[in-house]
Design a protein around this motif. Sequence first.
Motif, PDB file in Angstrom:
ATOM      1  N   ILE B 292       0.820  -1.215   0.104  1.00 17.72           N
ATOM      2  CA  ILE B 292      -0.183   0.037   0.015  1.00 17.72           C
ATOM      3  C   ILE B 292       1.051   1.443   0.066  1.00 17.72           C
ATOM      4  O   ILE B 292       0.838   2.351  -0.816  1.00 17.72           O
ATOM      5  CB  ILE B 292      -0.888   0.144   1.170  1.00 17.72           C
ATOM      6  N   LEU B 293       1.734   1.468   1.014  1.00 19.58           N
ATOM      7  CA  LEU B 293       2.703   2.405   1.138  1.00 19.58           C
ATOM      8  C   LEU B 293       3.808   2.644  -0.103  1.00 19.58           C
ATOM      9  O   LEU B 293       3.748   3.780  -0.510  1.00 19.58           O
ATOM     10  CB  LEU B 293       3.400   2.575   2.219  1.00 19.58           C
ATOM     11  N   TYR B 294       4.289   1.589  -0.394  1.00 19.43           N
ATOM     12  CA  TYR B 294       5.400   1.555  -1.513  1.00 19.43           C
ATOM     13  C   TYR B 294       4.521   1.940  -2.838  1.00 19.43           C
ATOM     14  O   TYR B 294       5.034   3.010  -3.624  1.00 19.43           O
ATOM     15  CB  TYR B 294       5.935   0.403  -1.668  1.00 19.43           C
ATOM     16  N   GLY B 295       3.533   1.278  -3.267  1.00 23.50           N
ATOM     17  CA  GLY B 295       2.810   1.854  -4.228  1.00 23.50           C
ATOM     18  C   GLY B 295       2.432   3.034  -4.331  1.00 23.50           C
ATOM     19  O   GLY B 295       2.638   3.989  -5.402  1.00 23.50           O
ATOM     20  N   ALA B 296       2.007   3.592  -3.168  1.00 26.51           N
ATOM     21  CA  ALA B 296       1.446   4.888  -2.984  1.00 26.51           C
ATOM     22  C   ALA B 296       2.543   5.952  -3.392  1.00 26.51           C
ATOM     23  O   ALA B 296       2.670   6.999  -3.972  1.00 26.51           O
ATOM     24  CB  ALA B 296       0.758   5.362  -1.663  1.00 26.51           C
ATOM     25  N   PHE B 297       3.658   5.614  -2.538  1.00 30.21           N
ATOM     26  CA  PHE B 297       4.868   6.543  -2.762  1.00 30.21           C
ATOM     27  C   PHE B 297       5.628   6.710  -4.185  1.00 30.21           C
ATOM     28  O   PHE B 297       5.931   7.678  -4.551  1.00 30.21           O
ATOM     29  CB  PHE B 297       6.309   6.390  -1.695  1.00 30.21           C
ATOM     30  N   THR B 298       5.447   5.396  -4.722  1.00 32.60           N
ATOM     31  CA  THR B 298       6.101   5.384  -6.094  1.00 32.60           C
ATOM     32  C   THR B 298       5.090   5.950  -6.943  1.00 32.60           C
ATOM     33  O   THR B 298       5.617   6.781  -7.884  1.00 32.60           O
ATOM     34  CB  THR B 298       6.204   3.787  -6.639  1.00 32.60           C
ATOM     35  N   ALA B 299       3.646   5.979  -6.796  1.00 33.70           N
ATOM     36  CA  ALA B 299       2.735   6.521  -7.847  1.00 33.70           C
ATOM     37  C   ALA B 299       3.088   8.139  -7.651  1.00 33.70           C
ATOM     38  O   ALA B 299       2.820   8.839  -8.683  1.00 33.70           O
ATOM     39  CB  ALA B 299       1.411   6.034  -7.521  1.00 33.70           C
ATOM     40  N   TRP B 300       3.569   8.591  -6.420  1.00 28.63           N
ATOM     41  CA  TRP B 300       3.414   9.911  -6.250  1.00 28.63           C
ATOM     42  C   TRP B 300       4.465  10.536  -7.298  1.00 28.63           C
ATOM     43  O   TRP B 300       4.292  11.573  -7.889  1.00 28.63           O
ATOM     44  CB  TRP B 300       3.939  10.413  -5.016  1.00 28.63           C
ATOM     45  N   VAL B 301       5.628   9.935  -7.436  1.00 31.67           N
ATOM     46  CA  VAL B 301       6.715  10.537  -8.097  1.00 31.67           C
ATOM     47  C   VAL B 301       6.627  10.133  -9.708  1.00 31.67           C
ATOM     48  O   VAL B 301       7.742  10.592 -10.431  1.00 31.67           O
ATOM     49  CB  VAL B 301       8.091   9.991  -7.488  1.00 31.67           C
ATOM     50  N   SER B 313      -2.683   0.816  -8.579  1.00 31.29           N
ATOM     51  CA  SER B 313      -3.145  -0.540  -8.544  1.00 31.29           C
ATOM     52  C   SER B 313      -2.435  -1.379  -7.399  1.00 31.29           C
ATOM     53  O   SER B 313      -3.319  -2.081  -6.662  1.00 31.29           O
ATOM     54  CB  SER B 313      -2.984  -1.300  -9.982  1.00 31.29           C
ATOM     55  N   VAL B 314      -1.071  -1.395  -7.473  1.00 33.58           N
ATOM     56  CA  VAL B 314      -0.566  -2.103  -6.588  1.00 33.58           C
ATOM     57  C   VAL B 314      -0.748  -1.501  -5.166  1.00 33.58           C
ATOM     58  O   VAL B 314      -1.163  -2.243  -4.016  1.00 33.58           O
ATOM     59  CB  VAL B 314       1.338  -1.673  -6.585  1.00 33.58           C
ATOM     60  N   SER B 315      -1.044  -0.231  -4.937  1.00 35.95           N
ATOM     61  CA  SER B 315      -1.487   0.281  -3.647  1.00 35.95           C
ATOM     62  C   SER B 315      -2.845  -0.154  -3.300  1.00 35.95           C
ATOM     63  O   SER B 315      -3.133  -0.732  -2.084  1.00 35.95           O
ATOM     64  CB  SER B 315      -1.305   1.747  -3.463  1.00 35.95           C
ATOM     65  N   HIS B 316      -3.839  -0.023  -3.934  1.00 35.64           N
ATOM     66  CA  HIS B 316      -5.175  -0.436  -3.811  1.00 35.64           C
ATOM     67  C   HIS B 316      -5.363  -1.889  -3.440  1.00 35.64           C
ATOM     68  O   HIS B 316      -6.105  -2.438  -2.924  1.00 35.64           O
ATOM     69  CB  HIS B 316      -6.016  -0.079  -4.978  1.00 35.64           C
ATOM     70  N   PRO B 420      -6.052  -3.193  15.060  1.00 32.95           N
ATOM     71  CA  PRO B 420      -6.139  -1.756  15.056  1.00 32.95           C
ATOM     72  C   PRO B 420      -4.811  -1.057  14.243  1.00 32.95           C
ATOM     73  O   PRO B 420      -4.982  -0.300  13.681  1.00 32.95           O
ATOM     74  CB  PRO B 420      -6.165  -1.228  16.394  1.00 32.95           C
ATOM     75  N   ILE B 421      -3.771  -1.711  14.779  1.00 30.46           N
ATOM     76  CA  ILE B 421      -2.622  -1.184  14.030  1.00 30.46           C
ATOM     77  C   ILE B 421      -2.532  -1.142  12.711  1.00 30.46           C
ATOM     78  O   ILE B 421      -1.979  -0.235  11.961  1.00 30.46           O
ATOM     79  CB  ILE B 421      -1.299  -1.598  14.921  1.00 30.46           C
ATOM     80  N   VAL B 422      -2.817  -2.347  11.987  1.00 31.99           N
ATOM     81  CA  VAL B 422      -2.972  -2.417  10.721  1.00 31.99           C
ATOM     82  C   VAL B 422      -3.791  -1.283  10.098  1.00 31.99           C
ATOM     83  O   VAL B 422      -3.428  -0.829   8.937  1.00 31.99           O
ATOM     84  CB  VAL B 422      -3.297  -4.182  10.670  1.00 31.99           C
ATOM     85  N   SER B 423      -4.789  -1.377  10.721  1.00 30.88           N
ATOM     86  CA  SER B 423      -5.966  -0.434   9.951  1.00 30.88           C
ATOM     87  C   SER B 423      -5.459   0.884   9.834  1.00 30.88           C
ATOM     88  O   SER B 423      -5.388   1.726   8.955  1.00 30.88           O
ATOM     89  CB  SER B 423      -7.125  -0.301  11.030  1.00 30.88           C
ATOM     90  N   PHE B 424      -4.503   1.576  11.016  1.00 35.73           N
ATOM     91  CA  PHE B 424      -4.153   2.534  11.189  1.00 35.73           C
ATOM     92  C   PHE B 424      -2.973   2.729   9.857  1.00 35.73           C
ATOM     93  O   PHE B 424      -2.850   3.677   9.217  1.00 35.73           O
ATOM     94  CB  PHE B 424      -3.250   3.027  12.391  1.00 35.73           C
ATOM     95  N   ALA B 425      -2.078   1.880   9.735  1.00 38.73           N
ATOM     96  CA  ALA B 425      -1.019   1.908   8.786  1.00 38.73           C
ATOM     97  C   ALA B 425      -1.674   2.077   7.338  1.00 38.73           C
ATOM     98  O   ALA B 425      -1.321   2.683   6.654  1.00 38.73           O
ATOM     99  CB  ALA B 425      -0.112   0.832   8.975  1.00 38.73           C
ATOM    100  N   ALA B 426      -2.792   1.186   7.151  1.00 43.15           N
ATOM    101  CA  ALA B 426      -3.469   1.140   5.815  1.00 43.15           C
ATOM    102  C   ALA B 426      -4.049   2.461   5.496  1.00 43.15           C
ATOM    103  O   ALA B 426      -4.209   2.927   4.390  1.00 43.15           O
ATOM    104  CB  ALA B 426      -4.393  -0.197   5.722  1.00 43.15           C
ATOM    105  N   SER B 427      -4.753   3.006   6.652  1.00 39.26           N
ATOM    106  CA  SER B 427      -5.465   4.514   6.464  1.00 39.26           C
ATOM    107  C   SER B 427      -4.437   5.253   5.916  1.00 39.26           C
ATOM    108  O   SER B 427      -4.721   6.401   5.275  1.00 39.26           O
ATOM    109  CB  SER B 427      -6.222   4.888   7.540  1.00 39.26           C
ATOM    110  N   LEU B 428      -3.102   5.458   6.350  1.00 36.84           N
ATOM    111  CA  LEU B 428      -2.289   6.272   5.829  1.00 36.84           C
ATOM    112  C   LEU B 428      -2.311   5.877   4.288  1.00 36.84           C
ATOM    113  O   LEU B 428      -2.101   7.057   3.745  1.00 36.84           O
ATOM    114  CB  LEU B 428      -0.791   5.986   6.436  1.00 36.84           C
ATOM    115  N   GLY B 429      -2.388   4.770   3.839  1.00 36.72           N
ATOM    116  CA  GLY B 429      -2.293   4.579   2.362  1.00 36.72           C
ATOM    117  C   GLY B 429      -3.510   5.354   1.766  1.00 36.72           C
ATOM    118  O   GLY B 429      -3.353   6.099   0.602  1.00 36.72           O
TER     119      GLY B 429
END
Lengths: 495, 533
Positions: B292-301, B313-316, B420-429
Motif C-alpha cells: 500500500i505505502l510503496y505503491g502510493a509513494f512510487t505513484a506519487w513521483v 493498483s499495487v497500492s489498492h 487496529p494498528i494494521v488499520s491505522f497503517a493502511a489508512s495512511l495509504g
Amino acid sequence: MNIPLPTIGSEFYSAVFPILVLCLASIISLLQGVSKGFRSPAALLFTLLVGLIAALVYQTGGYFLGGAYISDMLSIYGKSLMISASIVLVLFVYFSTLREKFFRGEVVTLFLMVLSGFLMLISSTDLISVFVGLELSSIGLYSLVGYINPNQRSQEGALKYFILGSISAAFLLYGMGLLYFTTGTLGIDQIFGQISQIYNGPNWLYFLSGLIMFGIGLTFKMALAPFHMWTPDAYEGAPTALTAFMATAAKTAIILLIFRVISFTPALTLETWQPFFSVLAIATIVIGNIFALVQTSIKRILAYSSIAHSGYLAIGLAAAATTSNTAFPYDAILFYLIAYTIMSIAVFGVLIWLEEDAGINLNLMDIHGLAKKHPFAALSIAVCMLSFAGIPPTVGFMSKFFLFKAALDAHLYSLVIVGILGSAVSLYYYLRIVVNMYMRDPTGQRETSPGGGSKITAFVVGILVVLIIALGTVLPGPLLNKMADYSKPLMINKG
Amino acid sequence: MFSMLNDLILSLMIFTPLVFGVGLLGIKNVKIARTVAMFGAFLTFLWSLHVWFYFDGSQSGLQFVEAYEWLPALGIKYIVGIDGLSLLLVMLTTFLTILILISQWHVVESRQRYFLSLFMFLETGMLGALLAFDMVFFYLFWEAMLIPMYFIIGIWGSKERIYAANKFFIYTVVGSLFLLVAAILMYIEYHSQFGVYSTSLIDLYKVKIPYPQQIWYFLAFAVAFAIKVPMWPFHTWLPDAHVQAPTAGSVVLAGILLKLGTYGFLRFALPLFPEATEALAPAIMLLGIIGILYGAFTAWVQEDAKKLVAYSSVSHLGFVVLGCVGFYAGAGEMSVEALTGSVYQMINHGISTGALFFLVGMIYERCHTRDLKEFGGLAKVMPWYAVMLIIATLSSVGLPGTGGFVGEFLILLGMFQVYPIVSFAASLGVLFGAVYMLSMVKRILFGNVTKADNEKLADLNGREFLYITPLAVLIFVMGIFPNIFLDKVKVSVEYFAKNYRQYEVSVVENHLDSPDSKLQNTGWSESAKFHGE
C-alpha cells in the motif's frame, strides 16, 4: 515366465511380418533404383507406402525364437507410432524440393532398413537381437544424415554421429559381453531376473560394469546427457524430415527397449535403477535447456529441446522403477511419446514447408515477422512451442502433468523440482521463437514467403495442430485410457 | 422458460467467447469482425445477466453446477459452479469486455480481427478460471489466459513491449508452476486419505494436511497468487506490462486479471490451508501494508500518467489483500466486514481503475504522450473529459458516495476490530492515495494550458461517452446502493468468514434436477482402472 521352445512356423512368420514386409520393400526399392522404368519418385513412394501401410495394419502377438522376438501390445504401440510418423514424414518429403534427393532407390532402402531396425529393437528380448536392431538402424541413420543432401554441415554431422555412435556401440557390445559373462544367458528376462542372486556376490562388480556400459550405449541413442554431444550437429546437418524422424522414432524405440529391461527386473530390486535415471534426468534437463538458450539456429534449438525432452522422459523412467504396484508411469511416458511425436512432426513439417523458399537451416533472424507474411505457419509453430513448453491448453501440458504426477507418486520431489525449473528456463527460448515471429518486423535477408510449400504439407500440419489442442483439452482421457492397454505387458513383475 | 438454461448456463458463458474468437479468425472485413465480436461479447453478457437474476443470494453454496467426467481414470472432472465469491467478478468480466470492444470500435487495421479474437479467448480464460471448481481445469484456464494477454502486450504494445510481454509471461508461469506441484501433491494426498483420486475442489477441501507441512503448500499457492495480484515484492512485472500494453490490455489487466490473484487466494490458498494462512497472516499483512505505502509513494513521483495508475493498483490491491487475512486471533473466524470489503473492493477497483486507464488512453490517443508535464488546463478544453476523470479519481481515492469508499471503509473497519494498528497503517495509504491521485488530476486538468497544441483538443466523442459513462454511473451506484451487490454475496462471504477452517462447499440444486448425483465419485479407483483385477 513360460517361454516356448524355438519353433519357426507360420506363426513366427506372421509375427515378424512387419519387419519382413519392410525388408522386402527395401529390396524392391533397391531394384527399382537400378531399373530404368520404375525409379521415378512416384514409383518409389508407392513401394514405400505399400510397405509401411502393410506393416502398420498387420498385427499379431506371441513369443518366438526362444523369447528373442516378442510381439505384444507394447511392440504394437511402438510400431504404430513409428510407422505413422514415417508415413507423414515421407509425405512431407515427397511434396518438398528434396523429393528427387530422397526418392532414390538406395536412400529409400536405407530408410526402410532403419525402420525395420527400430521395429526389431522394440520387439527384442534378447541381447543379440537388440544389437542387430540397434546397428541396423544406426548404420542406416549415419549414412542418411550425410547422404541425402550432402553439404558441409550434414557431412560434419554424419561423421560426428558415426564416430561417436561407433564408440557407443563398442560400449554396448562390451557391456553385453560382461552381462553374458556374469549370467550365462543372453535373454534380457533371464539376465535381469537374476539380479537378486548376483547382487553383492563375487560377480556383482562385473555385472554392474556390464550394466553401466550397456546403459551408456542406450542413453547415447536416446541423447541423454552426458552422451548427447552428437545430437545438435546430427540434427542440424540432417535433412529436416530425417531430423524429425530421429527425434521421434529413435526416442520411442529406445524408451520401449528400456521399458522391457525394467519390466523384467524383479519388483524388489527395481529401485536399483532409480539413481541412474535420476542422475541422467537431472543432467539432461539442465544441459538441454541451458544450451538451448544460446542457440540461434532453429534446428539446433529444437535439437537441444529434444535433449531436454529426453530428460523429462527419464523422470518418467525413474518413476517407473519403483516397487509400487502401478502402471501409471508407463502410461504417462507412452502418452508423452505420442504427444512429443505429434508436436515434433508438426513443427518440423512447418520448417520443411518454409525451407522451400528460404533454404535450409533457418535461424532466428529468418523468421522475423513471419506472422505477417505467413500467419498459418507462424500460428502452427507458436502452438507447437507453447506445447513444447508445457503451457495449457495443449497436449504438452497434459503430458507433463501426467509425468509429474507419476513422479510425485513415487516421491521423486527433487526430480520434479528440476523438471519445473527446466520448464521455466525453456520458456525463454520457446518464447524467443514466438517473439521473433509475432512481435518483430521482417528483417531477415531470406525470403520466407508462402507459395513454394505444398498445400498437402500445410493440411497435414493443420490436422496435427488441431490434435495438439484437442489432446490438451477434450481428448486426453480416452488416449490415456488406451495407454493402459499398451502398458499391460510391462506389469509381469509387478503383479 | 429461461430457467431451462440453468443447467448449462455457465458452460455457455465460458465457451461462447471461445467459439466467437475462433470464428473471428476467419473474418477479414474489419467492420464485420467487430460486429461479430460485439455480438459474442453481448451474448456472453446476457448469459451472465441470466446468472445474476437467477442467482439465489440466500444460499452460501455453489449454484448452477455442472459436472461431467473428463478423465475418470485420474478423477478429473469438468466442474463449474458459481457462488458469492465469484459472482461479482464474473459480472465485471463480461461487462468490461463489452466496454473494451466499444473502445476499440474505431480501429481500422488489418490485424484487428486477431486483436478481437484474442480478447474473446481472454474472456474465456478469465471466466473459466473464475468458474472452474476442478483444480486441473482451473489451472488450464489460469495458464491459458496468459497466452492471449502475452500476444496483446507483445504485438500491440508500445516500444518496450517485447521485454514487458516476456517478463509478464515468464513471471506468471514460473509462479504457477509451484502451484501446479503443490496441487498435484494435494491430489496425491487426497488419494492417500480417501482411497480415490479427485481433483474436484469440493473434494480437496476435505483434505487435512498436518500443520507444519501446510506452510509449504500454502507458500507454493501463495507465490502464484501473489505474483498475479501483484503483492510487493512480486510486483515488478506490473508497471512494465501496464505501460507497454495497449489501453484495452491495461483495462483487462487491471480490471480483471489482477483480481484473479486475490480471488485465487480466497478460493484456494485460504480454505485449503487455513492454519498456515493464519500463521502467516502477519507476514501477509506486512507485505500488504508495504504494498500500500510503496505503491502510493512510487505513484506519487511518476511523471507518466499510466505508470501512476499502475502503481496505484499495487497500492489498492494491498487493501484487498489485507481484507483477505482479517482473522480474529484464535477464534477460527474472520472479520466479515473486512472480507466483504475485499470482495467489494475487487469490483470497485476494476471499475475505477478500468475507467482511469480508459481515460489515460483517451488523452494518449489525442496527444501521443502520457507525460504529466505536457498537460495542464485540459478542464477548459475538454470539460466532459474532466468530469469523468474526476469521478474515476474520486472513486479511486475512496470519497463517500463512490464505490471506492464502501470497499475501503469496510476493509478498514474490519481490520480495526482485528488489528487496529494494521488499520491505522493502511489508512495512511488512503491519505497518500488522495495526494497522488489529486495531484495527477491537478496537473492534467487545472492551471493554464501550457502547450498550444492542447488548445485544440476535442472533447469526448459519442463512442467514448458510450464506454466511459456506464463506468461513471456504476461508480455512484456502487457507492450509494451497495446492497444491490452485497445482498447477492453476503451469505457466501459470511459463511466463508465463519467456516474457513472447515470450509465445505455445498451444491445448490439447479431448479430443475439435482446435480448431486453427477458429483458422486464414480468409483474409478486406481486399482480398478490400471490393473483390471
